[in-house]
Design a protein around this motif. Structure first.
Motif, mmCIF file in Angstrom:
data_model
loop_
_atom_site.group_PDB
_atom_site.id
_atom_site.type_symbol
_atom_site.label_atom_id
_atom_site.label_comp_id
_atom_site.label_asym_id
_atom_site.label_seq_id
_atom_site.Cartn_x
_atom_site.Cartn_y
_atom_site.Cartn_z
ATOM 1 N N ALA A 1 -11.090 48.124 24.568
ATOM 2 C CA ALA A 1 -12.347 48.252 23.550
ATOM 3 C C ALA A 1 -12.035 49.732 22.818
ATOM 4 O O ALA A 1 -12.155 49.622 21.527
ATOM 5 N N GLU A 2 -11.576 50.349 23.637
ATOM 6 C CA GLU A 2 -11.083 51.867 23.081
ATOM 7 C C GLU A 2 -10.232 51.636 21.990
ATOM 8 O O GLU A 2 -10.026 52.170 20.924
ATOM 9 N N LYS A 3 -8.970 50.877 22.373
ATOM 10 C CA LYS A 3 -8.086 50.571 21.186
ATOM 11 C C LYS A 3 -8.668 49.979 19.880
ATOM 12 O O LYS A 3 -8.155 50.305 19.066
ATOM 13 N N ALA A 4 -9.470 49.213 20.377
ATOM 14 C CA ALA A 4 -9.869 48.407 19.285
ATOM 15 C C ALA A 4 -10.626 49.253 18.171
ATOM 16 O O ALA A 4 -10.697 49.163 16.917
ATOM 17 N N ASP B 1 -11.123 52.374 13.336
ATOM 18 C CA ASP B 1 -11.292 53.736 12.642
ATOM 19 C C ASP B 1 -10.052 53.951 11.621
ATOM 20 O O ASP B 1 -10.458 54.546 10.732
ATOM 21 N N ALA B 2 -8.839 53.859 12.012
ATOM 22 C CA ALA B 2 -7.773 53.810 11.418
ATOM 23 C C ALA B 2 -7.976 52.933 10.215
ATOM 24 O O ALA B 2 -7.644 53.540 8.991
ATOM 25 N N ALA B 3 -8.218 51.789 10.146
ATOM 26 C CA ALA B 3 -8.609 50.852 9.089
ATOM 27 C C ALA B 3 -9.378 51.330 8.050
ATOM 28 O O ALA B 3 -9.509 51.216 6.745
ATOM 29 N N GLN C 1 -0.165 52.746 14.826
ATOM 30 C CA GLN C 1 -1.070 52.360 15.630
ATOM 31 C C GLN C 1 -1.185 51.020 16.096
ATOM 32 O O GLN C 1 -1.045 50.433 17.118
ATOM 33 N N ARG C 2 -1.040 49.997 15.052
ATOM 34 C CA ARG C 2 -0.956 48.602 15.113
ATOM 35 C C ARG C 2 0.488 48.239 15.999
ATOM 36 O O ARG C 2 0.255 47.444 16.904
ATOM 37 N N MET D 1 0.190 48.604 19.554
ATOM 38 C CA MET D 1 -0.534 47.516 20.097
ATOM 39 C C MET D 1 0.014 46.157 20.089
ATOM 40 O O MET D 1 -0.367 44.981 20.563
ATOM 41 N N GLY D 2 1.326 46.208 19.512
ATOM 42 C CA GLY D 2 2.177 44.885 19.610
ATOM 43 C C GLY D 2 1.636 44.272 18.195
ATOM 44 O O GLY D 2 2.358 42.832 18.164
ATOM 45 N N LEU D 3 1.099 44.778 17.398
ATOM 46 C CA LEU D 3 0.715 43.999 15.988
ATOM 47 C C LEU D 3 1.861 44.466 14.929
ATOM 48 O O LEU D 3 1.722 45.581 14.645
#
Length: 103
Positions: A18-21, A26-28, A64-65, A68-70
């Motif tokens: 949840a914190e990562k999301a 916020d970055a987006a 950051q993405r 997260m593996g994106l």
């Protein structure tokens, strides 16, 4: 591990996700704001500053993405319509006007 231990572990993992999301969201928002400010600016010195700001926001978002593996950069570039001028500066180290930050 016991059922209680498993439940606690799962709860912590869910909280981390949840914190990562939230951080990614916020970055987006920073990317969206920086790009909107850039699009609202005419040519000149202010536009150059806004290109730099947008490049920094985009770079942070992409890193950051990736963490997260994106890794679908092309989709992000297309979705946010990130200008080439911004992409060309993303991840670059820029010195001050005096040139004292270049090492």
């Amino acid at each position: 591990m016991s059922k209680v231990g498993d439940a606690r572990h799962l709860a912590v993992e869910n909280e981390i996700l949840a914190e990562k999301a939230a951080a990614l969201g916020d970055a987006a928002k920073r990317v969206e704001g920086a790009l909107a400010a850039l699009r609202a600016t005419e040519a000149g010195e202010e536009r150059e500053r806004r290109i730099d700001a947008a490049a920094d926001a985009v770079w942070g978002f992409l890193v950051q993405r990736e963490l997260m593996g994106l890794r679908d950069r092309e989709a992000i570039v297309a979705y946010y319509q990130i200008p080439l001028a911004v992409l060309n500066r993303a991840g670059s180290i820029r010195g001050s006007k005096k040139g004292d930050a270049q090492r």
